[in-house]
Design a protein around this motif. Sequence first.
Motif, PDB file in Angstrom:
ATOM      1  N   PRO A 240       0.821  -1.219   0.000  1.00  0.00           N
ATOM      2  CA  PRO A 240       0.000   0.000   0.000  1.00  0.00           C
ATOM      3  C   PRO A 240       0.854   1.268   0.000  1.00  0.00           C
ATOM      4  CG  PRO A 240      -0.940  -1.626   1.496  1.00  0.00           C
ATOM      5  CD  PRO A 240       0.380  -2.183   1.036  1.00  0.00           C
ATOM      6  N   TRP A 241       2.046   1.185   0.627  1.00  0.00           N
ATOM      7  CA  TRP A 241       2.893   2.383   0.693  1.00  0.00           C
ATOM      8  C   TRP A 241       3.561   2.686  -0.656  1.00  0.00           C
ATOM      9  CZ3 TRP A 241       1.655  -0.578   4.755  1.00  0.00           C
ATOM     10  CH2 TRP A 241       1.243   0.090   5.923  1.00  0.00           C
ATOM     11  N   SER A 242       4.002   1.631  -1.335  1.00  0.00           N
ATOM     12  CA  SER A 242       4.602   1.896  -2.652  1.00  0.00           C
ATOM     13  C   SER A 242       3.529   2.408  -3.616  1.00  0.00           C
ATOM     14  CB  SER A 242       5.309   0.653  -3.206  1.00  0.00           C
ATOM     15  OG  SER A 242       4.397  -0.387  -3.479  1.00  0.00           O
ATOM     16  N   LYS A 243       2.319   1.897  -3.463  1.00  0.00           N
ATOM     17  CA  LYS A 243       1.241   2.373  -4.329  1.00  0.00           C
ATOM     18  C   LYS A 243       0.882   3.827  -3.995  1.00  0.00           C
ATOM     19  CE  LYS A 243       0.367  -0.399  -7.485  1.00  0.00           C
ATOM     20  NZ  LYS A 243       0.040  -1.814  -7.556  1.00  0.00           N
ATOM     21  N   ALA A 244       0.909   4.142  -2.709  1.00  0.00           N
ATOM     22  CA  ALA A 244       0.608   5.522  -2.307  1.00  0.00           C
ATOM     23  C   ALA A 244       1.664   6.467  -2.871  1.00  0.00           C
ATOM     24  CB  ALA A 244       0.550   5.639  -0.788  1.00  0.00           C
ATOM     25  N   PHE A 245       2.932   6.038  -2.819  1.00  0.00           N
ATOM     26  CA  PHE A 245       4.001   6.864  -3.387  1.00  0.00           C
ATOM     27  C   PHE A 245       3.794   7.033  -4.889  1.00  0.00           C
ATOM     28  CE2 PHE A 245       8.027   7.554  -5.481  1.00  0.00           C
ATOM     29  CZ  PHE A 245       8.580   8.586  -4.741  1.00  0.00           C
ATOM     30  N   LEU A 246       3.433   5.931  -5.536  1.00  0.00           N
ATOM     31  CA  LEU A 246       3.207   5.976  -6.985  1.00  0.00           C
ATOM     32  C   LEU A 246       2.076   6.958  -7.327  1.00  0.00           C
ATOM     33  CD1 LEU A 246       4.175   4.576  -9.612  1.00  0.00           C
ATOM     34  CD2 LEU A 246       2.349   2.909  -9.274  1.00  0.00           C
ATOM     35  N   ALA A 247       1.012   6.900  -6.520  1.00  0.00           N
ATOM     36  CA  ALA A 247      -0.118   7.814  -6.752  1.00  0.00           C
ATOM     37  C   ALA A 247       0.352   9.267  -6.660  1.00  0.00           C
ATOM     38  CB  ALA A 247      -1.218   7.541  -5.730  1.00  0.00           C
ATOM     39  N   SER A 248       1.180   9.545  -5.658  1.00  0.00           N
ATOM     40  CA  SER A 248       1.689  10.918  -5.506  1.00  0.00           C
ATOM     41  C   SER A 248       2.613  11.280  -6.660  1.00  0.00           C
ATOM     42  CB  SER A 248       2.449  11.062  -4.191  1.00  0.00           C
ATOM     43  OG  SER A 248       1.653  10.642  -3.112  1.00  0.00           O
ATOM     44  N   ALA A 249       3.409  10.298  -7.100  1.00  0.00           N
ATOM     45  CA  ALA A 249       4.326  10.553  -8.216  1.00  0.00           C
ATOM     46  C   ALA A 249       3.537  10.930  -9.471  1.00  0.00           C
ATOM     47  CB  ALA A 249       5.179   9.321  -8.474  1.00  0.00           C
ATOM     48  N   TYR A 250       2.491  10.174  -9.756  1.00  0.00           N
ATOM     49  CA  TYR A 250       1.652  10.514 -10.925  1.00  0.00           C
ATOM     50  C   TYR A 250       1.074  11.916 -10.770  1.00  0.00           C
ATOM     51  CZ  TYR A 250       1.468   6.002 -13.410  1.00  0.00           C
ATOM     52  OH  TYR A 250       1.768   4.896 -14.157  1.00  0.00           O
ATOM     53  N   ALA A 251       0.489  12.173  -9.614  1.00  0.00           N
ATOM     54  CA  ALA A 251      -0.148  13.485  -9.412  1.00  0.00           C
ATOM     55  C   ALA A 251       0.873  14.606  -9.533  1.00  0.00           C
ATOM     56  CB  ALA A 251      -0.847  13.520  -8.055  1.00  0.00           C
ATOM     57  N   SER A 252       2.126  14.331  -9.115  1.00  0.00           N
ATOM     58  CA  SER A 252       3.154  15.377  -9.192  1.00  0.00           C
ATOM     59  C   SER A 252       3.450  15.746 -10.639  1.00  0.00           C
ATOM     60  CB  SER A 252       4.440  14.922  -8.495  1.00  0.00           C
ATOM     61  OG  SER A 252       5.137  13.969  -9.277  1.00  0.00           O
ATOM     62  N   ARG A 253       3.109  14.857 -11.570  1.00  0.00           N
ATOM     63  CA  ARG A 253       3.264  15.135 -13.008  1.00  0.00           C
ATOM     64  C   ARG A 253       1.909  15.513 -13.626  1.00  0.00           C
ATOM     65  NH1 ARG A 253       7.799  14.654 -10.326  1.00  0.00           N
ATOM     66  NH2 ARG A 253       9.600  14.518 -11.715  1.00  0.00           N
ATOM     67  N   GLY A 254       0.950  15.804 -12.762  1.00  0.00           N
ATOM     68  CA  GLY A 254      -0.353  16.255 -13.262  1.00  0.00           C
ATOM     69  C   GLY A 254      -1.177  15.147 -13.877  1.00  0.00           C
ATOM     70  N   VAL A 255      -0.918  13.915 -13.447  1.00  0.00           N
ATOM     71  CA  VAL A 255      -1.623  12.782 -14.052  1.00  0.00           C
ATOM     72  C   VAL A 255      -2.603  12.185 -13.053  1.00  0.00           C
ATOM     73  CG1 VAL A 255      -1.299  10.461 -15.007  1.00  0.00           C
ATOM     74  CG2 VAL A 255       0.243  12.323 -15.659  1.00  0.00           C
ATOM     75  N   LYS A 256      -3.806  11.947 -13.552  1.00  0.00           N
ATOM     76  CA  LYS A 256      -4.876  11.386 -12.730  1.00  0.00           C
ATOM     77  C   LYS A 256      -4.647   9.892 -12.530  1.00  0.00           C
ATOM     78  CE  LYS A 256      -9.813  10.277 -13.543  1.00  0.00           C
ATOM     79  NZ  LYS A 256     -11.076  10.726 -14.143  1.00  0.00           N
TER      80      LYS A 256
END
Lengths: 745, 128
Positions: A240-256
């Motif tokens: 869940p933590w790696s996925k949470a980081f991934l979610a933030s990484a996408y959002a940091s590039r403006g990706v939903k």
Amino acid sequence: MPPSRRFDILSKRDVNKETFIKPFPEAGLMVTDSPADPQPSLRIEGGQVIELDGKLRSEFDAIDQFIALHGLDLSVAEEAVATPSQQLARMLVDINVPRAEILRLTVGCTPAKMVEIVRHMTVLEMMMGLAKMRVRRTPANQAHVTNWRENPALLAADAAEAALRGFAEVETTVRVARFAPLNALAILVGTQTGRGGVLTQCAVEESLGLRLAMKGLTTYAETLSVYGTERTFVDGDDTPWSKAFLASAYASRGVKIRCTSGTGSEALMGQSQGCSMLYLEARCLLVIRGIGSQGVQNGSISCIALPEALPGGVRIVLAENLLATLLGLEVASGNDAISSHSDMRKTAKLMMQFIPGTDFICSGYSAVPREDNLFGGGNFDASEFDDWNVLQRDMQIDGGMRPISEGDALAVRRKAARAVQALYQEVGFPPITNEEVEAAVVAHGSHDMPERNPILDLEAADKFLTSDVTLLTVARVLQQSGFEEVARNILEMGRQRLTGDYLQPAAIFDRDFHVLSGINDLNDYEGPGTGYRPENERWEEIQRLPQEQSPHEFIKDHIGTPSDRLVELGPAERGSQQEVVVGIGPAFGTALNYTIGGFSHEDVLTAILTGIAHEGLVARVVKVYHSSDCAAIGYVAAHLSGSGIGIGIQSRGTTVIHKRGLAMLSNLELFSQSPSLTLDNYEQIGRNAALYARGLSPIPVAVKIDSGARLRLIVKTTLLHRRETEEVQHDKLPVEVRFDWEPDL
Amino acid sequence: MKYPLMQHAEEIRAASGRSLNEITLETLASLSPEDLQIHANTLRAQAEIAHRAGYSQLAANLMRAAELTIVPNEEILKMYEMLRPERASFEKLMELAAYLETTYHAVETAQLVREAAQVYRERELLRR
């Protein structure tokens, strides 16, 4: 015992190609309420969850810990768990309880509590709940666009058509992973040719997906898989933590982002721990909310055949969609992977989401033929676009699609294929030939495409991924190549990325590039007369199928020039001879000239009179004006007939043999299946009428039964009858008619 | 700012500092990739909007995202790889958290990484 013919036929039905098994809870093959599922419980001390669904803090696995730390809204959790589940279930179907009031509590529910809520609900009640709880007011749909040959011109053309057909999102994937950047590029160009604002993604391994997003080639990612047991999660190479980081990484590039979960995956991966599918899915959903995903793709997705093999499977798949909405998550509600061999079963399952409406009814409607769908999907495919459009029109439901004309489809397909051709040329990718472009314009699938050299394409794809070519380069090249509008739309996708507007729950763009999300298009359904329903222009659009016909044009083939062989003589008298009177309808041979079966009225009359003459009787023709009803026409003919036998015939060809003394709605023989009648049948009707007039008992005329005739022709029947009824003159008595005909004996 | 932020294009800036209004087909030739990268402040504004609408976890995600806007692509990919199961030791994860905090002031993300390190240690998800 000899085998039953009926059971033999039943055994060959599509539905009997499916597997049906008894629940096997130890293997996780139970849709809900497995003996291993815990009872809901929650204890909080000092702001920390110390007990969750029967487990103490020391027994928590990684998923429990993540849910305890991030998934539950602790400020309401104790109140939520203390609220009777049946009360929460009732609030879901109570139109007087608004969405926000329910959401306030349900975001504090533990996984077992969520399962307990839906335990009280039927599918109908869950559909009511889904209609109220889905995030976005306006429903939408997502398309899959892939092809087996990974042909870029075809990908672009299909993406353009999908965009034109109204899909708000288009998802592609790869057969060979290295193709990912080229496929993502092709559907970006294609969608923005069909309609600016369609969001795109390319489903690949997580790191590669992130790279594509960083290059601006995709606007969202959906395949962030989440699982309900720790072991499955780890087997999926994440936590869940790696996925949470991934979610933030996408959002940091403006990706939903939207996560993927769904019943059955844990059992399939052998790590269900004996828990039911729905309980594990509830755990997934709390993790997904905890990650900060704006939504989920669930509804069993690629495992759909597993819950459907079990009792109550379709109900539980609907329940997972509903549970996601109870956490405020956008839902892309499955209906993507093939769920059944049986069209009837597939469609029935679809109705669970189609009728209430979800944020994306399909998390991938195959906008390409099933055999080109690289997701192994295609529950509904490109050959079924019209079926979907008709369902929308039937129920006045917005299923996120719209009917389009062939001409419009071909135009956007050509433009998209040419745009991608120009791009390949300018960027130095292996050329797309004119032959490929033209093939892509008219193609249905890969089979219609010439082969490309995959080795060269893959080399180009590898270079492209590591090059500095981004969305900006793409927009520039398209602008320079004369695809100004496509360039503008692609740049606008980039501009929208800068605002972050589409990072909010359930965000899509409408046709004017305006964002619609749970923030500015919040579902406000609160019972009849509220919420979204297709109205005005959208309802007009749904109604206007290209195959819809004008009722005024519909019967033109049955109108000719009035027959000059039929001459009205004067009032019809009752005869005294051994005759048959043929009564014809008020439009017969005048306002209408052909039966529904396509025979001219002159030929029909000739056939009947020939039959009568063959049996040695004379006939008189009488035109009935006061009624267009077949029985009434035959009834009058029999009354005027010297023998008491009459034939009544309507302009559409429906015929009756009547006898004086019978009740109007009774008869000797009735030929209601007018489309099946042949000229031979009409002659035989004439013969039988004559035989009745001679006092004999002929064998009734045998007419072929066509059970599809009413289905095919009821509209035409209605319109022909209406035309005949327009000719009715209530006060006008029957008129003797001379038919210019000599018996050919 | 009110949602949608596109209504306030004049106030939106790319990560490069260029105004959204200056990003058009006419200026296309002069744009750089940073001109199409979202600014941390924009993500914080969206986080505020999400929070007000009741999506607190989404808001937290957008706050972490704001922190990550300045982390280069290749580093992001490496960090993600480290957080996958059985990739890093407890110490490496704690170092990553410290690095995020000191180099990028990514306090929230660092907190997430520390939390992961603790849970991974308890659940045997660290590198063996």
